[in-house]
Design a protein around this motif. Structure first.
Motif, PDB file in Angstrom:
ATOM      1  N   VAL A  58       0.830  -1.211   0.000  1.00  0.00           N
ATOM      2  CA  VAL A  58       0.000   0.000   0.000  1.00  0.00           C
ATOM      3  C   VAL A  58       0.861   1.256   0.000  1.00  0.00           C
ATOM      4  N   HIS A  59       1.947   1.256   0.764  1.00  0.00           N
ATOM      5  CA  HIS A  59       2.819   2.428   0.824  1.00  0.00           C
ATOM      6  C   HIS A  59       3.475   2.697  -0.529  1.00  0.00           C
ATOM      7  N   HIS A  64       3.581   5.978  -5.629  1.00  0.00           N
ATOM      8  CA  HIS A  64       3.466   6.075  -7.085  1.00  0.00           C
ATOM      9  C   HIS A  64       2.261   6.905  -7.516  1.00  0.00           C
ATOM     10  N   LEU A  65       1.212   6.887  -6.732  1.00  0.00           N
ATOM     11  CA  LEU A  65       0.032   7.667  -7.102  1.00  0.00           C
ATOM     12  C   LEU A  65       0.091   9.090  -6.567  1.00  0.00           C
ATOM     13  N   GLY A  70       4.649  14.251  -9.409  1.00  0.00           N
ATOM     14  CA  GLY A  70       5.434  15.450  -9.169  1.00  0.00           C
ATOM     15  C   GLY A  70       6.921  15.215  -9.341  1.00  0.00           C
ATOM     16  N   LEU A  71       7.400  14.057  -8.893  1.00  0.00           N
ATOM     17  CA  LEU A  71       8.814  13.700  -9.068  1.00  0.00           C
ATOM     18  C   LEU A  71       9.167  13.624 -10.540  1.00  0.00           C
ATOM     19  N   PHE A 116      -0.900  -0.880 -12.561  1.00  0.00           N
ATOM     20  CA  PHE A 116      -1.034  -1.883 -11.508  1.00  0.00           C
ATOM     21  C   PHE A 116      -1.220  -1.231 -10.138  1.00  0.00           C
ATOM     22  N   PHE A 117      -0.515  -0.152  -9.878  1.00  0.00           N
ATOM     23  CA  PHE A 117      -0.711   0.518  -8.588  1.00  0.00           C
ATOM     24  C   PHE A 117      -2.091   1.165  -8.511  1.00  0.00           C
ATOM     25  N   ARG A 118      -2.597   1.658  -9.636  1.00  0.00           N
ATOM     26  CA  ARG A 118      -3.940   2.239  -9.638  1.00  0.00           C
ATOM     27  C   ARG A 118      -5.017   1.170  -9.423  1.00  0.00           C
ATOM     28  N   ARG A 119      -4.737  -0.039  -9.885  1.00  0.00           N
ATOM     29  CA  ARG A 119      -5.713  -1.132  -9.744  1.00  0.00           C
ATOM     30  C   ARG A 119      -5.423  -2.019  -8.537  1.00  0.00           C
ATOM     31  N   GLN A 120      -4.443  -1.631  -7.723  1.00  0.00           N
ATOM     32  CA  GLN A 120      -4.028  -2.476  -6.597  1.00  0.00           C
ATOM     33  C   GLN A 120      -5.194  -2.835  -5.683  1.00  0.00           C
ATOM     34  N   GLU A 121      -5.951  -1.831  -5.249  1.00  0.00           N
ATOM     35  CA  GLU A 121      -7.033  -2.080  -4.305  1.00  0.00           C
ATOM     36  C   GLU A 121      -8.085  -3.003  -4.903  1.00  0.00           C
TER      37      GLU A 121
END
Length: 205
Positions: A58-59, A64-65, A70-71, A116-121
């Motif tokens: 989750v962290h 990433h989201l 910004g990075l 993948f991070f956007r669809r993680q949950e």
């Protein structure tokens, strides 16, 4: 046999000398795994961030989201920083997601990481997480055949676990996300303000 049915590589997480060190030797840090490194940014960027992450962390998703856009805009797209994302899967689903990312062409690698991070949950809370993962992979161009072939690819599976093994045993990674900024260890989710303080002193004046 599907890679999801293969035993995962578990690495002891006891404290090592590497884990106690604030910095690691660059020759060890920049040693790519058997699958090579996928770099986001310009090769000659003065600052290199190496990130070890798990797709079910989750962290990592929060970084990433929340921080990554910004990075990328402030530092990566301007040629000041390059990012190397390395797999450190903690479970079978994270391993599968890492493998799928590695099965994509280089130009789709970081967009798929973002997906993948956007669809993680949705994946992790689904009653059928593998079906949810396949639906996400389909958005990235996978067919059912290429999806299954990737998850049965022993070379990809071994390569992903080799990256994790090197991170744990040589660099002392035992949690995600773990960042190395020009060799200096930085643990945990970082805000853009946090990164500003770490990156600005390293940039040419």
């Amino acid at each position: 046999m599907s890679a999801l049915a293969l035993p995962l590589l578990f690495v002891p997480v006891g404290t090592t000398q590497a884990q106690n060190a604030n910095t690691v030797p660059l020759k060890d840090l920049m040693q790519p795994g058997p699958l090579g490194d996928r770099v986001l940014g310009k090769d000659d960027a003065p600052v290199t961030i190496v990130e070890y992450a798990s797709f079910t962390c989750v962290h990592c998703a929060n970084f990433h989201l929340g921080t990554m856009p910004g990075l990328k805009e402030k530092y990566i797209d301007s040629g000041k920083v390059k990012l190397v994302f390395r797999e450190f899967p903690f479970d079978a689903m994270a391993t599968a997601m890492s493998m799928l990312a590695r099965c994509t062409p280089a130009e789709r690698y970081y967009p798929l990481i973002d997906l993948f991070f956007r669809r993680q949950e949705a994946i992790m809370t689904s009653q059928k997480p593998l079906d949810e993962l396949q639906a996400a992979a389909r958005l990235a161009g996978f067919t059912q055949e290429s999806f299954e072939a990737c998850l049965k690819n022993q070379t990809i599976y071994d390569g992903v676990n080799a990256v994790k093994k090197h991170g744990a045993e040589t660099l002392g990674v035992n949690s995600t996300p773990t960042f190395f900024i020009n060799g200096k260890r930085v643990g945990g989710n970082q805000s853009l303000a946090d990164l500003d303080k770490l990156l600005e002193p390293l940039l040419p004046k």
